[in-house]
Design a protein around this motif. Structure first.
Motif, PDB file in Angstrom:
ATOM      1  N   ARG A  83       0.808  -1.218   0.000  1.00 15.96           N
ATOM      2  CA  ARG A  83       0.000   0.000   0.000  1.00 15.96           C
ATOM      3  C   ARG A  83       0.845   1.272   0.000  1.00 15.96           C
ATOM      4  NH1 ARG A  83      -4.904  -1.358   4.299  1.00 15.96           N
ATOM      5  NH2 ARG A  83      -5.757  -3.160   3.167  1.00 15.96           N
ATOM      6  N   SER A  84       2.152   1.102   0.009  1.00 12.34           N
ATOM      7  CA  SER A  84       3.046   2.271   0.055  1.00 12.34           C
ATOM      8  C   SER A  84       3.436   2.772  -1.331  1.00 12.34           C
ATOM      9  CB  SER A  84       4.321   1.929   0.842  1.00 12.34           C
ATOM     10  OG  SER A  84       4.019   1.650   2.189  1.00 12.34           O
ATOM     11  N   GLY A  85       2.865   2.164  -2.365  1.00 11.06           N
ATOM     12  CA  GLY A  85       3.204   2.611  -3.712  1.00 11.06           C
ATOM     13  C   GLY A  85       2.327   1.992  -4.766  1.00 11.06           C
ATOM     14  N   ASP A  86       2.385   2.577  -5.962  1.00  8.78           N
ATOM     15  CA  ASP A  86       1.586   2.112  -7.092  1.00  8.78           C
ATOM     16  C   ASP A  86       2.486   2.063  -8.320  1.00  8.78           C
ATOM     17  OD1 ASP A  86      -0.515   1.437  -8.781  1.00  8.78           O
ATOM     18  OD2 ASP A  86      -1.045   3.528  -9.153  1.00  8.78           O
ATOM     19  N   VAL A  87       2.744   0.853  -8.828  1.00 11.05           N
ATOM     20  CA  VAL A  87       3.594   0.673 -10.001  1.00 11.05           C
ATOM     21  C   VAL A  87       2.774   0.886 -11.266  1.00 11.05           C
ATOM     22  CG1 VAL A  87       5.013  -0.969 -11.298  1.00 11.05           C
ATOM     23  CG2 VAL A  87       5.113  -0.934  -8.801  1.00 11.05           C
ATOM     24  N   LYS A  88       3.291   1.693 -12.181  1.00  9.80           N
ATOM     25  CA  LYS A  88       2.601   1.978 -13.446  1.00  9.80           C
ATOM     26  C   LYS A  88       2.954   0.895 -14.467  1.00  9.80           C
ATOM     27  CE  LYS A  88       2.748   6.986 -12.733  1.00  9.80           C
ATOM     28  NZ  LYS A  88       3.248   8.281 -13.297  1.00  9.80           N
ATOM     29  N   GLN A  89       2.249  -0.234 -14.390  1.00  5.69           N
ATOM     30  CA  GLN A  89       2.579  -1.364 -15.241  1.00  5.69           C
ATOM     31  C   GLN A  89       2.220  -1.132 -16.709  1.00  5.69           C
ATOM     32  OE1 GLN A  89       1.806  -5.310 -13.798  1.00  5.69           O
ATOM     33  NE2 GLN A  89       1.755  -4.650 -11.663  1.00  5.69           N
ATOM     34  N   GLU A  90       1.422  -0.077 -16.981  1.00  6.40           N
ATOM     35  CA  GLU A  90       1.073   0.196 -18.374  1.00  6.40           C
ATOM     36  C   GLU A  90       2.221   0.867 -19.130  1.00  6.40           C
ATOM     37  OE1 GLU A  90      -0.111   3.871 -16.051  1.00  6.40           O
ATOM     38  OE2 GLU A  90      -0.181   1.699 -15.772  1.00  6.40           O
ATOM     39  N   LEU A  91       3.238   1.352 -18.391  1.00  4.23           N
ATOM     40  CA  LEU A  91       4.377   2.009 -19.020  1.00  4.23           C
ATOM     41  C   LEU A  91       5.543   1.034 -19.148  1.00  4.23           C
ATOM     42  CD1 LEU A  91       4.602   5.598 -17.474  1.00  4.23           C
ATOM     43  CD2 LEU A  91       3.809   4.937 -19.740  1.00  4.23           C
ATOM     44  N   ASP A  92       6.056   0.884 -20.363  1.00  2.79           N
ATOM     45  CA  ASP A  92       7.192   0.001 -20.631  1.00  2.79           C
ATOM     46  C   ASP A  92       8.460   0.846 -20.669  1.00  2.79           C
ATOM     47  OD1 ASP A  92       9.126  -1.674 -21.607  1.00  2.79           O
ATOM     48  OD2 ASP A  92       7.926  -2.481 -23.253  1.00  2.79           O
ATOM     49  N   ILE A  95      13.702   0.157 -22.031  1.00  8.17           N
ATOM     50  CA  ILE A  95      14.856   0.767 -22.674  1.00  8.17           C
ATOM     51  C   ILE A  95      15.778   1.422 -21.651  1.00  8.17           C
ATOM     52  CG2 ILE A  95      13.779   3.020 -23.101  1.00  8.17           C
ATOM     53  CD1 ILE A  95      15.166   2.958 -25.863  1.00  8.17           C
ATOM     54  N   ALA A  96      15.246   1.771 -20.492  1.00  3.59           N
ATOM     55  CA  ALA A  96      16.040   2.375 -19.421  1.00  3.59           C
ATOM     56  C   ALA A  96      16.242   1.412 -18.249  1.00  3.59           C
ATOM     57  CB  ALA A  96      15.370   3.653 -18.917  1.00  3.59           C
ATOM     58  N   SER A  97      15.856   0.151 -18.430  1.00  6.47           N
ATOM     59  CA  SER A  97      15.934  -0.842 -17.348  1.00  6.47           C
ATOM     60  C   SER A  97      15.250  -0.324 -16.090  1.00  6.47           C
ATOM     61  CB  SER A  97      17.397  -1.204 -17.047  1.00  6.47           C
ATOM     62  OG  SER A  97      18.046  -1.706 -18.177  1.00  6.47           O
ATOM     63  N   ALA A  98      14.054   0.202 -16.284  1.00  3.78           N
ATOM     64  CA  ALA A  98      13.401   0.896 -15.172  1.00  3.78           C
ATOM     65  C   ALA A  98      11.902   0.648 -15.131  1.00  3.78           C
ATOM     66  CB  ALA A  98      13.677   2.393 -15.275  1.00  3.78           C
ATOM     67  N   VAL A  99      11.308   1.089 -14.009  1.00  5.07           N
ATOM     68  CA  VAL A  99       9.872   0.994 -13.760  1.00  5.07           C
ATOM     69  C   VAL A  99       9.417   2.335 -13.198  1.00  5.07           C
ATOM     70  CG1 VAL A  99       8.106  -0.106 -12.323  1.00  5.07           C
ATOM     71  CG2 VAL A  99       9.918  -1.497 -13.339  1.00  5.07           C
ATOM     72  N   ALA A 100       8.228   2.770 -13.583  1.00  5.68           N
ATOM     73  CA  ALA A 100       7.663   4.003 -13.036  1.00  5.68           C
ATOM     74  C   ALA A 100       6.679   3.655 -11.928  1.00  5.68           C
ATOM     75  CB  ALA A 100       6.957   4.794 -14.134  1.00  5.68           C
ATOM     76  N   ALA A 101       6.623   4.512 -10.923  1.00  2.91           N
ATOM     77  CA  ALA A 101       5.712   4.270  -9.796  1.00  2.91           C
ATOM     78  C   ALA A 101       5.447   5.576  -9.058  1.00  2.91           C
ATOM     79  CB  ALA A 101       6.314   3.245  -8.838  1.00  2.91           C
ATOM     80  N   THR A 102       4.464   5.519  -8.173  1.00  2.00           N
ATOM     81  CA  THR A 102       4.215   6.600  -7.223  1.00  2.00           C
ATOM     82  C   THR A 102       4.346   5.996  -5.836  1.00  2.00           C
ATOM     83  OG1 THR A 102       2.676   7.680  -8.752  1.00  2.00           O
ATOM     84  CG2 THR A 102       2.566   8.337  -6.450  1.00  2.00           C
ATOM     85  N   VAL A 103       5.148   6.616  -4.973  1.00  2.00           N
ATOM     86  CA  VAL A 103       5.408   6.023  -3.662  1.00  2.00           C
ATOM     87  C   VAL A 103       5.241   7.055  -2.547  1.00  2.00           C
ATOM     88  CG1 VAL A 103       7.032   4.348  -4.623  1.00  2.00           C
ATOM     89  CG2 VAL A 103       7.910   6.514  -3.733  1.00  2.00           C
ATOM     90  N   ASP A 104       4.945   6.549  -1.347  1.00  2.00           N
ATOM     91  CA  ASP A 104       4.953   7.414  -0.170  1.00  2.00           C
ATOM     92  C   ASP A 104       6.299   7.249   0.533  1.00  2.00           C
ATOM     93  OD1 ASP A 104       4.827   5.008   1.233  1.00  2.00           O
ATOM     94  OD2 ASP A 104       2.717   5.231   1.765  1.00  2.00           O
TER      95      ASP A 104
END
Length: 269
Positions: A83-92, A95-104
Motif C-alpha cells: 500500500r506504500s506505492g503504485d507501479v505503473k505497469q502500463e508504461l514500458d 529501454i532504461a531498465s526501469a519501472v515508473a511508480a508513485t510512492v509514499d
C-alpha cells in the motif's frame, strides 16, 4: 588506512592511495527533500539491476523474454511496495531498465532496502518549448540529391517519431488520416493510454509539419512517414517516464520484441 613506505636513493616517501569515489546515492536527494517538506506521495523512476534493455540485434523471442522479465520485476516491486506505492505497469521503460511508480515515504524506504533496485529518481516534469526553426539548413538543396539507392533525399522510406503533444493527423499537410496507408502511420497516446495520438495542444503538430509535412508547405523530409507518440498533455506538460516509454516504443513500434521496425529519427524538440 593503508600507507605504503618506499625507500629510494637513501630517502623515503609516503604514498597514500587515492580513496575510491563514493557511489551515487541510491535514493535521489531531491526525493528525500520533498518528503522532508511534507509531501505525501512522489512519482519516481526505479532503475533495476537485473532488467536488460533491448538491443538492436535482439530477435522476437529474445525481446519477448526481456519484456516478460520486466513484467515479473514490476509485479515483484508491486508486492514489495504494497500500500506504500503504485507501479505503473502500463508504461514500458525497458529501454532504461526501469519501472515508473508513485510512492509514499514508507515506499521509498522499502525501495532503498530492496537489493534489486539500482537507483530511485524523481519522475520529473517535462514541458514543450516552441522555439524558432532555422531556415539556414538548406533542405531544398538536399532534395535534388540522390542516396546510394538512387532515391531522392526527401525522406522516402524513412520513419520519424514525433515524441511530443501528439500530432493532428487530420491536417492535409500531414496526410489527413491515421493508419498504415497514411503519412502518420501509427503511434500511441501515453497520456490517455490509448492508440489515438491526436494533438490537443499544437506543439507536436508544428514539429511534425516541420519534420515531414507535405502539401501547402513542405517539411525537411516531406516524403517521410510519421509515428506520433503523445507524452505531453493539453498544457504541454508530461513526465520523464512517458518520454522514456515513448523512446522505447520508437525502437519497436509494433511492440513485438523485434526492433527491425524501428524509426530512423526520433524528435523530442
Amino acid at each position: 588506512d593503508i600507507t605504503t613506505f618506499a625507500a629510494a636513493g637513501g630517502g623515503s616517501s609516503i604514498v597514500t592511495p587515492t580513496p575510491p569515489e563514493a557511489p551515487p546515492e541510491k535514493i535521489d536527494p531531491e526525493l528525500v527533500a520533498e518528503f522532508e517538506k511534507g509531501s505525501k506521495k512522489e512519482p519516481v523512476i526505479i532503475e533495476l539491476k537485473d532488467v536488460e534493455p533491448p538491443k538492436p540485434d535482439d530477435n522476437a523471442q529474445e525481446g519477448k523474454q526481456k519484456k516478460e522479465k520486466l513484467k515479473q520485476a514490476e509485479q515483484k516491486l508491486g508486492k514489495t511496495l504494497g500500500r506504500s506505492g503504485d507501479v505503473k505497469q502500463e508504461l514500458d521503460l525497458q529501454i532504461a531498465s526501469a519501472v515508473a511508480a508513485t510512492v509514499d515515504k514508507k515506499g521509498l524506504a522499502k525501495l532503498a532496502a530492496d537489493p534489486s533496485v539500482e537507483r530511485v529518481e524523481p519522475d520529473r516534469e517535462v514541458k514543450a518549448v516552441l522555439d524558432t526553426s532555422l531556415d539556414e539548413i538548406k533542405a531544398k538543396d538536399v532534395w535534388s540529391s540522390f542516396d546510394r539507392n538512387n532515391q531522392t533525399m526527401t525522406g522516402v522510406g524513412k520513419r520519424v517519431a514525433i515524441i511530443d503533444t501528439g500530432v493532428d493527423y487530420r491536417h492535409g499537410d500531414l496526410g489527413g488520416c491515421l493508419g498504415a496507408n497514411c503519412k502518420v502511420i501509427g503511434g500511441y497516446d501515453f497520456v490517455n493510454n490509448d492508440a489515438d495520438p491526436l494533438d490537443d495542444h499544437g506543439h507536436g503538430t508544428h514539429v511534425a509539419a516541420t519534420a515531414a509535412g507535405k502539401g501547402t508547405l513542405n517539411g525537411v523530409a516531406p516524403d517521410a512517414k510519421i509515428l506520433a507518440y503523445k507524452v505531453l498533455n493539453q498544457y504541454g506538460s508530461g513526465s520523464w517516464s512517458n518520454v522514456i516509454a515513448a523512446i522505447g516504443r520508437a525502437t519497436d513500434p509494433n511492440n513485438d520484441g523485434n526492433t527491425a521496425d524501428h524509426v530512423h529519427v526520433a524528435n523530442m524538440r
